[in-house]
Scaffold this motif. Structure first.
Motif, PDB file in Angstrom:
ATOM      1  N   MET A   1      -7.270  -5.371   9.315  1.00  0.00           N
ATOM      2  CA  MET A   1      -6.610  -6.520   8.690  1.00  0.00           C
ATOM      3  C   MET A   1      -7.055  -7.840   9.316  1.00  0.00           C
TER       4      MET A   1
ATOM      5  N   ALA B   1      -1.762  -5.833  14.055  1.00  0.00           N
ATOM      6  CA  ALA B   1      -0.514  -5.647  14.809  1.00  0.00           C
ATOM      7  C   ALA B   1       0.673  -6.303  14.126  1.00  0.00           C
ATOM      8  N   PHE B   2       0.388  -7.190  13.167  1.00  0.00           N
ATOM      9  CA  PHE B   2       1.464  -7.873  12.466  1.00  0.00           C
ATOM     10  C   PHE B   2       1.599  -7.370  11.030  1.00  0.00           C
ATOM     11  N   VAL B   3       0.472  -7.199  10.365  1.00  0.00           N
ATOM     12  CA  VAL B   3       0.507  -6.826   8.953  1.00  0.00           C
ATOM     13  C   VAL B   3       1.061  -5.413   8.749  1.00  0.00           C
ATOM     14  N   TRP B   4       0.515  -4.438   9.517  1.00  0.00           N
ATOM     15  CA  TRP B   4       0.959  -3.060   9.295  1.00  0.00           C
ATOM     16  C   TRP B   4       2.430  -2.839   9.646  1.00  0.00           C
ATOM     17  N   PRO B   5       2.916  -3.331  10.785  1.00  0.00           N
ATOM     18  CA  PRO B   5       4.359  -3.182  11.038  1.00  0.00           C
ATOM     19  C   PRO B   5       5.208  -3.796   9.933  1.00  0.00           C
ATOM     20  N   ALA B   6       4.772  -4.939   9.402  1.00  0.00           N
ATOM     21  CA  ALA B   6       5.561  -5.582   8.339  1.00  0.00           C
ATOM     22  C   ALA B   6       5.613  -4.684   7.106  1.00  0.00           C
ATOM     23  N   LEU B   7       4.466  -4.132   6.714  1.00  0.00           N
ATOM     24  CA  LEU B   7       4.420  -3.293   5.515  1.00  0.00           C
ATOM     25  C   LEU B   7       5.176  -1.983   5.737  1.00  0.00           C
TER      26      LEU B   7
ATOM     27  N   LEU C   1       7.585  -1.402   7.952  1.00  0.00           N
ATOM     28  CA  LEU C   1       9.019  -1.696   8.048  1.00  0.00           C
ATOM     29  C   LEU C   1       9.645  -1.811   6.665  1.00  0.00           C
TER      30      LEU C   1
ATOM     31  N   ASP D   1      -5.883 -12.070   6.505  1.00  0.00           N
ATOM     32  CA  ASP D   1      -5.216 -10.905   5.924  1.00  0.00           C
ATOM     33  C   ASP D   1      -3.705 -10.924   6.137  1.00  0.00           C
ATOM     34  N   THR D   2      -3.197 -11.897   6.895  1.00  0.00           N
ATOM     35  CA  THR D   2      -1.736 -11.958   7.043  1.00  0.00           C
ATOM     36  C   THR D   2      -1.090 -12.313   5.705  1.00  0.00           C
TER      37      THR D   2
ATOM     38  N   ILE E   1       1.182  -9.945   3.890  1.00  0.00           N
ATOM     39  CA  ILE E   1       2.611  -9.842   4.180  1.00  0.00           C
ATOM     40  C   ILE E   1       3.410 -10.571   3.104  1.00  0.00           C
TER      41      ILE E   1
ATOM     42  N   VAL F   1       5.152  -8.586   0.270  1.00  0.00           N
ATOM     43  CA  VAL F   1       6.460  -7.951   0.457  1.00  0.00           C
ATOM     44  C   VAL F   1       7.515  -8.977   0.878  1.00  0.00           C
TER      45      VAL F   1
ATOM     46  N   THR G   1       9.858  -9.361   8.185  1.00  0.00           N
ATOM     47  CA  THR G   1       8.461  -9.604   7.797  1.00  0.00           C
ATOM     48  C   THR G   1       8.090 -11.064   8.025  1.00  0.00           C
TER      49      THR G   1
ATOM     50  N   LEU H   1       7.195 -11.381  11.626  1.00  0.00           N
ATOM     51  CA  LEU H   1       5.879 -10.803  11.891  1.00  0.00           C
ATOM     52  C   LEU H   1       4.763 -11.667  11.316  1.00  0.00           C
TER      53      LEU H   1
ATOM     54  N   PRO I   1       1.785 -14.802  14.276  1.00  0.00           N
ATOM     55  CA  PRO I   1       0.357 -15.133  14.315  1.00  0.00           C
ATOM     56  C   PRO I   1       0.014 -16.469  13.662  1.00  0.00           C
TER      57      PRO I   1
END
Lengths: 63, 244, 148
Positions: free
Chosen positions: A11, A16-22, A24, B51-52, B55, B58, B109, B112, B116
């Motif tokens: 990503m 470390a931020f995108v996958w936990p958000a998705l 969760l 790529d953030t 997020i 969602v 979310t 998160l 960043p």
């Protein structure tokens, strides 16, 4: 092939931020669904166990 | 026996929900699959957020749903208070935890995403603070619904809370315009049209519709469960009465 | 006994949550309806030196200078400017022309020493190719830039 997967998982450095958000989000949505379905099944099962003995009289033409 | 007659009306709901549920659930599932495909594979990274931005697919639908759901609570509460329709209070009771779930997703979310991009997990700006308040209002609604022996009293108290707290919804929406906030202004619902590139709109709207479908699927399931357990209780009460 | 205790817990919980929500509202209004001051606000408002507050605006083009671990830059709202110094980690999005919200103190000479620096981004979402094309064609509009 493996490179594409690694890029995807990475990503752009923000994994470390995108996958936990998705993840969760998925966990919350799925658990709410599962818990609610469990409640429904439990209640309907209890109801089925009771109905024959206590069936209320059905009115003709009732909605 | 008067108790049992109250369920004559919800029998209509039972028939309707039984017919609708498979369709709503099915369409929701398809929307999620398509939405996720576009969100993860068929849309580009953002020029600055990289790529953030995924997020957003969602975070934003959850935000829209958390506001929609609270409005639903307020309207259902008003209908229940004014017209005393039993299904009104029941739908509110069923919807509140779903809204709380959406609000939790927004906050988590968002956090998160903020770390960043902004450089922090949280700030007490007007947008974030008012959404946190919304979360507390949801929890308050859930607690009040269950706080009284007589569920009708709990339902009325929760309805009052929903109406009193409804002012928070426009506050949340306009917080980014009325006050200096770290959270940026609206990207979609603006007079000038969406500030989002067309390549990013399909995942956003697909996920938004998926979340909406999810809400209605879960709502129908929860109301059916509530009706079933109330019937169990009523039958038990009737059996006890008959046994005396 | 137990249902009564549970009810009490729910009511107490509900009241506590309402109280927390109200407290949040009150503190939010009491403290700062304004999340940050712009450079123009500073000129109009005269913040006393040494008092901690937030300064927000854009990072002025060409103003970034690195001095070892410390970075110097200028915050502008296209009307007034404030020089800032900061030692510490910067967010990924921090760069010239980008929105910024920084917390710290200002001294008597009007120089701001930042304790934290946050990046602020606008509401636009674009793929890189589209952004590059807009920049090339001269139609690029920065952060909050000029309100249309």
């Amino acid at each position: 092939m493996l490179d594409a997967l690694r890029t995807f998982l990475g990503m752009g450095g923000y994994a470390a931020f995108v996958w936990p958000a998705l993840i969760l989000t998925a966990v919350v949505l799925v658990s709410m669904l599962v818990l609610s379905l469990q409640d429904l099944r439990r209640a309907e099962r209890t109801l089925q166990g009771m109905e024959p003995a206590d069936r209320p009289r059905r009115r003709r033409g009732a909605a | 026996m008067a108790n049992l007659h109250r369920f004559a009306n919800p029998a209509q709901f039972q028939r309707l929900s039984r017919a609708l549920l498979p369709w709503v659930a099915g369409i929701t599932a398809i929307l999620f699959v398509l939405g996720l495909y576009f969100a993860l594979f068929a849309s580009p990274p953002d020029y600055q957020q990289g790529d953030t931005v995924r997020i957003m697919y969602v975070h934003v639908p959850s935000a829209w749903m958390s506001l929609f759901c609270y409005t639903f609570l307020a309207v259902a509460g008003a209908v229940g208070l004014i017209w005393r329709h039993p299904l009104a209070f029941m739908s509110a009771r069923a919807a509140a935890p779903i809204g709380a779930g959406f609000t939790f997703i927004v906050l988590a979310t968002g956090s998160l995403w903020g770390k960043p991009m902004w450089g922090t997990w949280w700030v007490w700006d007007a947008r974030l603070t008012s959404v946190l308040i919304l979360f507390f209002l949801y929890l308050g609604h859930i607690a009040l619904s269950r706080a009284f022996d007589d569920p009708a009293r709990g339902a009325k108290a929760a309805a009052v809370l929903a109406l009193v707290g409804a002012v928070n919804v426009p506050i949340i929406k306009f917080s980014v315009d009325w006050w200096n906030t770290l959270h940026q202004p609206a990207s979609v619902s603006r007079l000038a049209g969406p500030a989002i590139d067309s390549s990013m709109l399909p995942p956003l709207f697909l996920m938004a519709f998926a979340f909406m479908g999810y809400f209605f699927t879960l709502l129908l399931i929860r109301i059916r469960a509530d009706l079933a357990s109330r019937k169990v209780q009523a039958l038990r009460v009737a059996a006890l009465a008959a046994a005396e | 006994m137990r249902p009564k205790h549970r009810r009490l817990a729910y009511v107490a919980g509900g009241v506590a949550l309402l109280g927390a929500a109200t407290a949040l509202v009150l503190t939010a209004f009491q403290d700062n309806l304004v999340f940050f001051y712009s450079p123009t606000d500073l000129v109009e408002r005269e913040v006393e030196p040494g008092r901690r507050f937030r300064l927000g605006g854009l990072v002025e083009e060409g103003s970034i200078e690195r001095d070892g671990a410390t970075i110097h830059f200028v915050v502008t709202d296209l009307a007034e400017t404030v020089p800032v110094s900061y030692t510490g980690v910067l967010p990924d999005l921090f760069r010239e022309g980008q929105g910024v919200v920084t917390e710290g103190v200002i001294n008597e000479q009007g120089h701001f020493t930042a304790a934290t620096v946050l990046a602020r981004h606008d509401e636009n979402y674009l793929p890189k190719e589209v952004a590059d094309a807009l920049k090339d064609s001269g139609h690029w509009q920065h952060a909050e830039g000029a309100e249309q």
